[in-house]
Scaffold this motif. Structure first.
Motif: not given
Length: 259
Positions: A6-7, A11-14, A19-20, A34-36
């Motif tokens: 997940x790092x 790196x891309x979507x912090x 989005x993650x 959003x719910x997750x």
């Protein structure tokens, strides 16, 4: 499976954790990331800010993902546990059920996946203790094989108690959660009779389940967790269970040794 990198995602979507969370939609049978994200935040998932980004950078410097992979391999082999994905993220700047002032950590376990939310602590045993607690949940849930609607408050109390028993056994008393020391055995027995005993069959889907387990709405703080640890300790003092036993023993068996 094992520890997911997940790092690379961070790196891309912090700055865009939703989005993650899109990556988890199929696993959660959910079409709204959003719910997750909001659900995972209740267990400690980070909110993007300067502090959590700094924590993430430190986590990378400490090679947290590599350390977690070694821990996962160790217990998967030792416990013959399931090969599930493990997702690691920074913990929110002020959250977490399993909190120590200097080493903050939290997690949430499902039958088929595990999420860990952590701070950049340097003591690898802290990471191992968190993993042991949460992975024990997964091993027991798999062995018990109960549907959600079948799980009771007693099941949850024993689940948490056994997980901390595993932490104590594998990592030592130093690494137990703070709630293990919130109350004396005498207080636990009094609270059991006053608040818990009559409602042990409350279903996991009912609001009262969490109110007692976590100590909401006037119930003593974390009383379900603390009671679980004490009940398991009393049982172990008389019968001495192994970690393997702790995956399969029925929850009601533990009540037999309460004095």
């Amino acid at each position: 499976m094992g520890v997911v990198r997940t790092d690379k995602w961070l790196d891309e979507e912090f700055e865009k954790p939703m989005r993650i969370c899109q990556k988890f939609m199929e696993s959660f049978l959910e079409d709204n990331p959003d719910k997750i994200y909001n659900y995972l935040r209740t267990f400690g998932m980070y909110k993007p800010n300067r502090k959590t980004f700094a924590n993430y950078q430190q986590m990378k410097e400490l090679n947290i993902w590599d350390c977690a992979e070694k821990i996962f391999d160790k217990y998967k082999k030792q416990w013959r546990g399931p090969d599930i994905p493990v997702y690691i993220f920074p913990i929110a700047s002020s959250n977490g059920l399993f909190t120590k002032q200097e080493n903050r950590k939290s997690g949430v376990a499902f039958k088929d996946k595990l999420f860990l939310f952590i701070s950049p602590f340097e003591d690898e045993q802290e990471l191992e203790a968190l993993f042991v607690h949460e992975y024990h949940h997964i091993c027991r849930l798999k062995k018990q094989n109960k549907r959600l609607e079948e799980a009771t408050l007693l099941d949850s109390i024993i689940l948490e108690g056994l997980a901390e028993y595993a932490v104590e056994t594998c990592c030592g008393k130093k690494y137990r959660a703070d709630w293990c020391n919130y109350y004396t055995r005498k207080e636990i027995k009094n609270y059991w009779e006053k608040y818990i005993q009559k409602d042990i069959d409350v279903n996991k889907n009912q609001r009262l389940h969490d109110e007692i387990l976590f100590g909401y709405k006037g119930y003593p703080k974390m009383i379900g967790y603390a009671a679980g640890y004490e009940i398991v300790s009393m049982f172990n003092n008389k019968r001495e269970i192994t970690i393997r036993d702790s995956f399969s023993l029925d929850s009601k068996r533990f009540l037999l040794e309460m004095e």
